[in-house]
Design a protein around this motif. Structure first.
Motif, PDB file in Angstrom:
ATOM      1  N   CYS A 109       0.837  -1.214   0.000  1.00 42.61           N
ATOM      2  CA  CYS A 109       0.000   0.000   0.000  1.00 42.61           C
ATOM      3  C   CYS A 109       0.866   1.257   0.000  1.00 42.61           C
ATOM      4  CB  CYS A 109      -0.898   0.066   1.235  1.00 42.61           C
ATOM      5  SG  CYS A 109      -1.749  -1.452   1.667  1.00 42.61           S
ATOM      6  N   CYS A 134       2.479   2.896  -3.253  1.00 40.08           N
ATOM      7  CA  CYS A 134       1.680   3.805  -4.080  1.00 40.08           C
ATOM      8  C   CYS A 134       1.164   5.012  -3.297  1.00 40.08           C
ATOM      9  CB  CYS A 134       0.499   3.056  -4.683  1.00 40.08           C
ATOM     10  SG  CYS A 134       0.998   1.872  -5.956  1.00 40.08           S
ATOM     11  N   HIS A 135       0.736   4.796  -2.045  1.00 40.95           N
ATOM     12  CA  HIS A 135       0.091   5.890  -1.306  1.00 40.95           C
ATOM     13  C   HIS A 135       1.079   6.739  -0.506  1.00 40.95           C
ATOM     14  CE1 HIS A 135      -4.072   4.957  -2.295  1.00 40.95           C
ATOM     15  NE2 HIS A 135      -3.754   3.689  -2.207  1.00 40.95           N
ATOM     16  N   MET A 164      -6.056   1.472  -8.335  1.00 41.77           N
ATOM     17  CA  MET A 164      -6.087   0.769  -7.056  1.00 41.77           C
ATOM     18  C   MET A 164      -6.314  -0.724  -7.334  1.00 41.77           C
ATOM     19  SD  MET A 164      -6.156   0.720  -3.755  1.00 41.77           S
ATOM     20  CE  MET A 164      -6.700  -0.512  -2.566  1.00 41.77           C
TER      21      MET A 164
HETATM   22  C1  HEC Z   1      -0.478   0.012  -7.480  1.00 42.89           C
HETATM   23  C2  HEC Z   1      -0.691   1.182  -6.614  1.00 42.89           C
HETATM   24  C3  HEC Z   1      -1.599   1.024  -5.404  1.00 42.89           C
HETATM   25  C4  HEC Z   1      -1.465   0.121  -4.383  1.00 42.89           C
HETATM   26  C5  HEC Z   1      -0.419  -0.945  -4.195  1.00 42.89           C
HETATM   27  C6  HEC Z   1      -2.539   0.431  -3.455  1.00 42.89           C
HETATM   28  N1  HEC Z   1      -3.295   1.461  -3.909  1.00 42.89           N
HETATM   29 FE1  HEC Z   1      -4.954   2.226  -3.038  1.00 42.89          FE
HETATM   30  N2  HEC Z   1      -5.266   3.432  -4.642  1.00 42.89           N
HETATM   31  C7  HEC Z   1      -4.415   3.565  -5.711  1.00 42.89           C
HETATM   32  C8  HEC Z   1      -4.971   4.542  -6.646  1.00 42.89           C
HETATM   33  C9  HEC Z   1      -4.324   4.981  -7.953  1.00 42.89           C
HETATM   34  C10 HEC Z   1      -6.191   4.979  -6.088  1.00 42.89           C
HETATM   35  C11 HEC Z   1      -7.197   6.003  -6.676  1.00 42.89           C
HETATM   36  C12 HEC Z   1      -8.301   5.279  -7.354  1.00 42.89           C
HETATM   37  C13 HEC Z   1      -7.844   4.745  -8.702  1.00 42.89           C
HETATM   38  O1  HEC Z   1      -7.252   5.532  -9.452  1.00 42.89           O
HETATM   39  O2  HEC Z   1      -8.077   3.553  -8.961  1.00 42.89           O
HETATM   40  C14 HEC Z   1      -6.331   4.262  -4.820  1.00 42.89           C
HETATM   41  C15 HEC Z   1      -7.399   4.414  -3.946  1.00 42.89           C
HETATM   42  C16 HEC Z   1      -7.471   3.886  -2.668  1.00 42.89           C
HETATM   43  C17 HEC Z   1      -8.504   4.188  -1.699  1.00 42.89           C
HETATM   44  C18 HEC Z   1      -9.665   5.143  -1.906  1.00 42.89           C
HETATM   45  C19 HEC Z   1      -9.104   6.535  -1.967  1.00 42.89           C
HETATM   46  C20 HEC Z   1      -8.793   7.182  -0.642  1.00 42.89           C
HETATM   47  O3  HEC Z   1      -7.912   8.074  -0.592  1.00 42.89           O
HETATM   48  O4  HEC Z   1      -9.428   6.842   0.372  1.00 42.89           O
HETATM   49  C21 HEC Z   1      -8.213   3.495  -0.560  1.00 42.89           C
HETATM   50  C22 HEC Z   1      -8.973   3.494   0.754  1.00 42.89           C
HETATM   51  C23 HEC Z   1      -7.006   2.748  -0.830  1.00 42.89           C
HETATM   52  N3  HEC Z   1      -6.578   3.003  -2.115  1.00 42.89           N
HETATM   53  C24 HEC Z   1      -6.381   1.939   0.110  1.00 42.89           C
HETATM   54  C25 HEC Z   1      -5.307   1.115  -0.196  1.00 42.89           C
HETATM   55  C26 HEC Z   1      -4.771   0.104   0.701  1.00 42.89           C
HETATM   56  C27 HEC Z   1      -5.236  -0.132   2.131  1.00 42.89           C
HETATM   57  C28 HEC Z   1      -3.785  -0.529   0.019  1.00 42.89           C
HETATM   58  C29 HEC Z   1      -2.998  -1.740   0.465  1.00 42.89           C
HETATM   59  C30 HEC Z   1      -3.776  -2.898   0.857  1.00 42.89           C
HETATM   60  C31 HEC Z   1      -3.665   0.105  -1.289  1.00 42.89           C
HETATM   61  N4  HEC Z   1      -4.599   1.095  -1.372  1.00 42.89           N
HETATM   62  C32 HEC Z   1      -2.739  -0.246  -2.259  1.00 42.89           C
HETATM   63  C33 HEC Z   1      -3.225   2.893  -5.912  1.00 42.89           C
HETATM   64  C34 HEC Z   1      -2.758   1.858  -5.117  1.00 42.89           C
END
Ligand code: HEC
Ligand code: HEC
Length: 270
Positions: free
Chosen positions: A49, A52-53, A123
Motif C-alpha cells: 500500500c 503507491c500511497h 487501485m
Molecule cells: C499500485 C498502486 C496502489 C497500491 C499498491 C494500493 N493502492 Fe490504493 N489506490 C491507488 C490509486 C491509484 C487509487 C485512486 C483510485 C484509482 O485511481 O483507482 C487508490 C485508492 C485507494 C482508496 C480510496 C481513496 C482514498 O484516498 O481513500 C483506498 C482506501 C485505498 N486506495 C487503500 C489502499 C490500501 C489499504 C492498500 C494496500 C492494501 C492500497 N490502497 C494499495 C493505488 C494503489
C-alpha cells in the motif's frame, strides 16, 4: 587437564546460551504491547500500500492519466472522506479496488490491470491477498491515520492540531498508537498513549504534565534504573516547557488524556 578443558567448554556453552536467550527473556519480563493500528501499518507495508500511497500514506507519486496527471491519493489527513462514505466502502476499496457504488469498466486485477481506465496506475483488488483479520487491522490503521476525529472539547481539539504540527505522532504513532522503533529502549519502540505501557509510565495528570514539560517524570528521575535506560535510548522525549505556553501544554495534557481514554476509536470513519 582434560577435565578443566571440558568444564571450560560447558561454561562457555552456558554463557552463550544465556546470551542467546537474553532477548527472549527480556520480551518475557517486559512484554511488548502493540496497538492494532500499528500492526495494520506493518500489513500495509507488506501488501505494498505504501509504495503507491506514500510512506506515511500522505499521497504518492504522479499518476499519469488522459488529462495529464494527478497524485495517487493520500489515505491520511482527511482525504479518505473524498473517496469513501463508510467503513464498508473502505473495505470494498481494498478488496475490489473501487467504491461500493461504482463498478469500474476496467479490470482492477490481472496483468493488464487498469488498462482502458485512462490512468497509468489504478487501485488493485486485494481480495486474494488479504485475510479477514488483516483487513480488520488495515481498517484500524486507516482509522488512526484518517485525520477524521473531531473532538467535541475545544481544548482537546487545539491539542490535536498542535500535536500534528510539532510531531508528537511522528514518534508516538498516529493518534498515539505507538510502535516507532527506538534503539536501546527497554521495549525497542516509542510507547503510545494507550494500554499497559502508558499505565506504567503515566499514573496521573501531574505526571503527564511532567513528561511533556521536562521529557521525563519526577518518579523516573528519582529511579536510577529508569533514568539510565531512558538516558541510553536513541530517541528521547523532548522537554517542551521552554518552547510552549502554559495554555499549549494544557491542551496537550487534555489531548493525551483523551487519546488514552480510547474514545476516538469508536468514532466511525470516514
Ligand atoms: C499500485 C498502486 C496502489 C497500491 C499498491 C494500493 N493502492 Fe490504493 N489506490 C491507488 C490509486 C491509484 C487509487 C485512486 C483510485 C484509482 O485511481 O483507482 C487508490 C485508492 C485507494 C482508496 C480510496 C481513496 C482514498 O484516498 O481513500 C483506498 C482506501 C485505498 N486506495 C487503500 C489502499 C490500501 C489499504 C492498500 C494496500 C492494501 C492500497 N490502497 C494499495 C493505488 C494503489
Ligand atoms: C523525538 C521523538 C518524540 C517526540 C517528537 C515526542 N515524544 Fe513523547 N516520548 C518520546 C520518548 C522516547 C518517550 C519515553 C518513553 C520511554 O520511557 O521509553 C516519550 C514519552 C512520552 C510520554 C510518556 C508516556 C508514554 O506512553 O509515552 C508522553 C505522555 C509523551 N511522550 C507525550 C508527547 C507529546 C504530547 C508530544 C508532542 C508535543 C511528544 N511526546 C513528542 C519520544 C517523543
Amino acid at each position: 587437564m582434560r577435565r578443566i578443558f571440558l568444564i571450560l567448554v560447558v561454561v562457555l556453552l552456558a554463557v552463550e546460551h544465556v546470551w542467546l536467550l537474553a532477548p527472549t527473556a527480556k520480551r518475557w519480563i517486559f512484554p511488548p504491547h502493540s496497538h492494532p493500528a500499528a500492526e495494520g501499518r506493518l500489513i500495509a507495508d507488506r501488501l505494498g500500500c505504501l509504495a503507491c500511497h506514500g510512506a506515511d500514506a500522505n499521497g504518492g507519486f504522479e499518476n499519469l492519466n488522459e488529462g495529464g496527471s494527478e497524485e495517487v491519493p493520500a489515505l491520511a489527513g482527511g482525504e479518505m472522506m473524498m473517496w469513501a462514505t463508510s467503513e464498508e466502502d473502505l473495505r470494498e476499496w481494498i478488496l475490489r479496488g473501487h467504491a461500493l457504488d461504482e463498478k469500474p469498466d476496467y479490470d482492477p486485477s490481472g496483468y493488464s490491470a487498469g488498462y482502458d481506465s485512462g490512468r497509468a496506475v489504478v487501485m488493485p483488488a486485494f481480495e486474494t491477498h488479504v485475510t479477514d483479520r488483516e483487513l480488520d487491522l488495515l481498517i484500524e490503521w486507516l482509522r488512526a491515520i484518517s485525520g477524521l476525529q473531531f473532538p467535541d472539547d475545544a481544548v482537546v481539539a487545539a491539542g490535536l492540531d498542535l500535536a500534528h504540527e510539532v510531531g508528537c505522532f511522528s514518534c508516538h504513532g498516529p493518534m498515539g498508537t505507538g510502535g516507532v522503533s527506538n534503539p536501546a529502549s527497554l521495549k525497542g519502540y516509542v510507547p503510545g498513549f494507550f494500554g499497559e505501557d502508558y499505565a506504567e509510565l503515566v499514573t496521573s495528570d501531574v505526571e503527564l504534565r511532567e513528561w511533556i514539560e521536562n521529557g521525563i517524570s519526577d518518579r523516573f528521575t528519582k529511579n536510577p534504573v529508569a533514568r539510565a535506560i531512558i538516558g541510553r535510548q536513541a530517541l528521547k522525549m523532548p522537554a517542551y516547557a521552554q518552547h510552549m505556553t502554559e495554555e499549549q501544554i494544557d491542551s496537550l495534557v487534555a489531548l493525551v488524556g483523551w487519546l488514552a481514554s480510547s474514545e476516538w476509536e469508536s468514532v466511525p470513519i470516514p
